[in-house]
Write a protein that holds these residues in place. Sequence first.
Motif, PDB file in Angstrom:
ATOM      1  N   ASN A  40     -75.865  46.036  38.032  1.00 36.67           N
ATOM      2  CA  ASN A  40     -74.957  45.399  37.077  1.00 36.67           C
ATOM      3  C   ASN A  40     -73.746  44.819  37.787  1.00 36.67           C
ATOM      4  N   THR A  84     -69.754  28.777  29.192  1.00 33.26           N
ATOM      5  CA  THR A  84     -70.746  28.394  28.183  1.00 33.26           C
ATOM      6  C   THR A  84     -71.922  27.675  28.826  1.00 33.26           C
ATOM      7  N   ALA A  91     -79.871  31.101  29.873  1.00 31.32           N
ATOM      8  CA  ALA A  91     -80.699  31.530  28.752  1.00 31.32           C
ATOM      9  C   ALA A  91     -81.970  30.713  28.679  1.00 31.32           C
ATOM     10  N   TYR A  98     -81.007  36.557  32.651  1.00 32.27           N
ATOM     11  CA  TYR A  98     -80.175  36.468  31.456  1.00 32.27           C
ATOM     12  C   TYR A  98     -80.240  37.750  30.635  1.00 32.27           C
ATOM     13  N   LYS A  99     -81.409  38.357  30.605  1.00 31.44           N
ATOM     14  CA  LYS A  99     -81.541  39.591  29.834  1.00 31.44           C
ATOM     15  C   LYS A  99     -80.653  40.689  30.393  1.00 31.44           C
ATOM     16  N   LEU A 103     -75.049  40.078  28.388  1.00 28.51           N
ATOM     17  CA  LEU A 103     -73.965  40.835  27.775  1.00 28.51           C
ATOM     18  C   LEU A 103     -72.617  40.526  28.393  1.00 28.51           C
ATOM     19  N   TYR A 104     -72.622  40.279  29.679  1.00 29.05           N
ATOM     20  CA  TYR A 104     -71.363  40.224  30.411  1.00 29.05           C
ATOM     21  C   TYR A 104     -70.808  38.822  30.569  1.00 29.05           C
TER      22      TYR A 104
ATOM     23  N   MET B  22     -70.291  20.775  26.865  1.00 33.83           N
ATOM     24  CA  MET B  22     -70.973  21.915  26.234  1.00 33.83           C
ATOM     25  C   MET B  22     -72.065  21.433  25.281  1.00 33.83           C
ATOM     26  N   ARG B  33     -84.977  26.959  25.719  1.00 34.52           N
ATOM     27  CA  ARG B  33     -84.655  28.334  25.366  1.00 34.52           C
ATOM     28  C   ARG B  33     -85.480  28.792  24.164  1.00 34.52           C
ATOM     29  N   GLU B  37     -88.095  31.835  24.118  1.00 34.25           N
ATOM     30  CA  GLU B  37     -87.922  32.997  23.253  1.00 34.25           C
ATOM     31  C   GLU B  37     -89.162  33.224  22.386  1.00 34.25           C
ATOM     32  N   GLU B 117     -77.533  47.100  23.232  1.00 35.95           N
ATOM     33  CA  GLU B 117     -76.292  47.016  24.005  1.00 35.95           C
ATOM     34  C   GLU B 117     -75.705  48.400  24.162  1.00 35.95           C
TER      35      GLU B 117
END
Lengths: 210, 195
Positions: A40, A84, A91, A98-99, A103-104, B22, B33, B37, B117
């Motif tokens: 991590n 972003t 992603a 990404y998984k 989170l971070y 962005m 993506r 997914e 999480e």
Amino acid sequence: MSENINYWTLFKNGIFGENPVFRLALSLCPAVAVTSGVKNGFLMGVAVLFVMTMTNVTVSLLRNFISPKVRIPSYVFITATWVTVIDQVMAAYQRAVYKEMGLYIMLIVAFAIILSRAEMFASKNKLLPSFIDGVGMGMGFLLALVLLGVFREFLGKGSLWGFHILPGKPLLIMIMPTGGFFAMGLMMGWLNWIDRKFFGGTGGGGGGHH
Amino acid sequence: MKDMLKITLSLVAIFVVAGLIMGLTYRYTYPVRFQAEKKEKDEALKEMAPDATDPIKVAGNWSADNKPYEYYEATAGGKPVAYIASTAGKGYSSFIKMLVSFSPDLRIRDVKILGHEETPGLGDQVEDKSFLDQFKGKSLDQIKLVKVETKENIQAVSGATYSSRGVTKGVKDAAQLLIDKYGAGIKSAMREVTK
């Protein structure tokens, strides 16, 4: 700074002289939060290294355009943009990473160290020095996180990068937030001691910005 | 006044350009993506019922604690081999999202954690095989979390009690749902056999 900047010194400054975590004592919150494991810490470090460099470069390029009175919102927005972009690109194309890191990544927007380098360095320096500073500081942050991660994961879980080395968990508290503070303090102390003993430094001096 | 205009313009220019960057990134990464997914979800479903030869179909929607989930039927040559439900349970710091598959006699075949999480190093231990494998072969009334060693029930991971509770709750909800949906059919089928 003068025109003749020694890039190697500048690079080393981020790693040793002004290490973001151990010397400037900035961004300690994420440094404690994510270093319960080496992996991590490393992934977070890589993400910060990238955002740091990109933000420094952008701020440096726009330094004559950004109005000094609204510089902070501008810096934060530049950081947020890069974060972003990285989040979305990762992603889409780096699902496995990404998984682990998703989170971070968004948290990086609010990292003190990135804003601090934009304000203290990139807004006053040309493109190349700002780039080197970003890489150096990012590497410093990365190394600090990996060091803390090794220390905490080894003692807390008896493993490194998820591979078990010791049987059982020698000191479970090390992977709890409490242990993060212990590890941070001990590590900072040791590094200051080493600096004084072997390199004739003065040690310590958190927040030692020029 | 002139200063104010300059400041506004500089901020607006930065915001517009950043917004464009962005937006464009989103525009070009989103389809990739989305595809990735979707593929991951299909693969996860397939993993839950490797013996299914027909495509796994959505059989319906259900909800627990006001969260929407789906359940699926996996068939091989028209005969059901597994029922799968997506579910989640509240752990220590997040909802732990899972897929749970059941054999046609409504015993648990497999539990797969899709995302959570929880605290790294503590809560994430519920992803360990040694914890999840405890669910295999269990029926609804056996899904109970205990803190001692057990063969009948589910033993919580020490240091991750809340997360263990979340997983157990999610699995239990899914088991209850599938029994409500398919239990009657199975009971009558069993009756047919005993006759």
